[in-house]
Design an enzyme around this catalytic site. Structure first.
Site, short mmCIF file in Angstrom:
data_model
loop_
_atom_site.label_atom_id
_atom_site.label_comp_id
_atom_site.label_asym_id
_atom_site.label_seq_id
_atom_site.Cartn_x
_atom_site.Cartn_y
_atom_site.Cartn_z
N TYR A 182 -51.85 6.45 6.84
CA TYR A 182 -52.51 7.56 6.15
C TYR A 182 -51.87 8.87 6.55
O TYR A 182 -51.16 8.97 7.55
CB TYR A 182 -54.02 7.57 6.47
CG TYR A 182 -54.35 8.08 7.86
CD1 TYR A 182 -54.36 7.22 8.95
CD2 TYR A 182 -54.66 9.43 8.08
CE1 TYR A 182 -54.66 7.67 10.22
CE2 TYR A 182 -54.96 9.90 9.35
CZ TYR A 182 -54.96 9.01 10.43
OH TYR A 182 -55.24 9.46 11.69
N CYS A 183 -52.10 9.89 5.71
CA CYS A 183 -51.72 11.26 6.05
C CYS A 183 -52.80 12.13 5.40
O CYS A 183 -53.90 11.65 5.15
CB CYS A 183 -50.31 11.60 5.55
SG CYS A 183 -50.16 11.55 3.76
N GLN A 184 -52.47 13.36 5.09
CA GLN A 184 -53.50 14.22 4.51
C GLN A 184 -53.81 13.82 3.07
O GLN A 184 -54.96 13.71 2.67
CB GLN A 184 -52.97 15.67 4.57
CG GLN A 184 -54.02 16.70 4.75
CD GLN A 184 -54.66 16.61 6.15
OE1 GLN A 184 -54.35 15.71 6.93
NE2 GLN A 184 -55.58 17.49 6.43
#
Ligand SMILES: Nc1ncnc2c1ncn2[C@@H]1O[C@@H]2COP(=O)(O)O[C@H]2[C@H]1O
Length: 372
Positions: A339-341
């Protein structure tokens, strides 16, 4: 380093002996010469003593095909019937059928067997059949260098881009066979010379590249006037140019030829349809959490400063720009949820992980959309 000629001799003799054996079994005998050579180094010949069940000696969890080379095996079936399998009999040209009707399999004499991983065999058979298809030949022929002395079939079978290890765990292992075939039809082969710049840092992404031969240098300048630093040297069989295409960002490095060589390239549209989409599985937060409960690892692809500020409990930090250097820190046996933003950096990170043989999915929409 000094070589031991005796050792080299023995291993060469062994490979020749295994190659001869492969020709006596089906469907192994039908593989191309190049594939058989690869397979000779990847299968196992074992002696099994009288009274032992050779099928129970499979220490790996992988499904295997087992062939009888020497001796006699007694097969016992669920209905009480028995069958004696003798090496060199016509039926012994095929692997021992290990279905639910087989209860036991006992070495009636001392025997010798050959074991091959089923997935490996399947990849080889599929690939060999694919590389003899008419459509593929035409397209490769079109893109092939006229001066090349190799025929298109030889090229497709022998290029390191499609070695067994790449097909087993590299970029193509997660891609449906039909897509590989289509990719072949759309791939362009280009000849390059030492010093030629293939990708310029900061440019928009247009192509994905595979190195067929030669070496390339990847350099990065952090800042407009900064001196570019060498970040990687890539060889035949490696790929580059995926990050800008996956994340829709600018090229993050300059890639130039260190030596003369040959590259295969796929345009962005085909790359997205044939490689990116099938390799990147986006999952909802609910599915991700089920995977985590089953032992998968959260991977945070943001910068350390973002990770330190807040991250999902238990997540490890693998910033996208360092991911290649940190691959060895990951456990190949585990699944990973990246995941990231927003989902953009995590898609690029997941593609690199998938390309390197990891089992990986992406959190759809990123942490922000999921309130994490
Ligand atoms: N550290 C690295 N190691 C290997 N390849 C890299 C590295 N950094 C960038 N690249 C490659 O260089 C390419 C430049 O264009 P892209 O950003 O599309 O994709 C990038 C990667 O494929």
């Amino acid at each position: 380093m000094s070589h031991n000629p005796k050792l080299l001799d023995t291993s060469a003799q062994m490979t020749t002996a295994v190659l001869a054996l492969l020709n006596t079994f089906e469907p192994l005998a039908k593989l191309s010469a190049g594939r058989k050579r690869e397979l000779a180094g990847l299968c196992f010949v074992e002696k099994v003593s009288k009274g032992i069940n050779p099928l129970r000696m499979n220490v790996s969890n992988a499904k295997q095909s087992v062939y009888l080379i020497k001796g006699e095996l007694e097969l016992r079936f669920v209905d009480g019937s028995k069958q004696m399998l003798r090496a060199k009999d016509t039926v012994a040209r095929h692997p021992i059928v290990c279905d639910s009707t087989l209860v036991d399999c006992i070495a009636y004499t001392d025997v010798e067997i050959l074991r091959i991983d089923n997935d490996l065999l399947d990849i080889m058979m599929t690939w060999d059949q694919l590389s003899t298809g008419d459509d593929v030949l035409k397209s490769v022929h079109k893109a092939d260098d006229e001066k090349s002395s190799r025929t298109p079939v030889e090229w497709m079978r022998d290029t390191s881009v499609f070695s067994v290890s790449k097909l087993q765990s590299g970029v193509f292992s997660k891609v449906p066979v039909a897509n590989i075939e289509a990719m072949f039809q759309r791939m362009e082969r280009i000849n390059t010379v030492a010093g030629q710049v293939i990708i310029q840092q900061g440019a928009a992404g247009d192509y994905y590249y595979l190195i067929e031969s030669g070496t390339v240098l990847v350099t990065r300048a952090d800042g407009v006037n900064a001196h570019p630093l060498l970040v990687a040297e890539l060889q035949s069989g490696d790929a580059f140019g995926e990050e800008a295409l996956v994340s829709d960002n600018k090229r993050n490095a300059t890639v130039a030829m260190k030596t003369d060589g040959q590259l295969l390239r796929l345009n962005k549209h085909d790359f997205v349809a044939l490689l990116k989409e099938p390799m990147l599985l986006h999952v909802s937060r609910e599915v991700a959490e089920v995977k985590i409960a089953d032992g998968a690892i959260w991977v945070d692809a943001r910068l350390p400063s973002e990770y330190q500020y807040d991250h999902i409990d238990g997540a490890i930090n693998l910033p996208l720009n360092e991911i290649r250097q940190k691959l060895l820190e990951l456990d190949y046996r585990k699944s990973h949820v990246v995941y990231c933003q927003t989902g953009r950096r995590s898609s690029a990170a997941a593609f690199i992980l998938a390309q390197n043989g990891f089992d990986v999915v992406v959190l759809k929409g990123g942490a922000r959309a999921n309130g994490l």
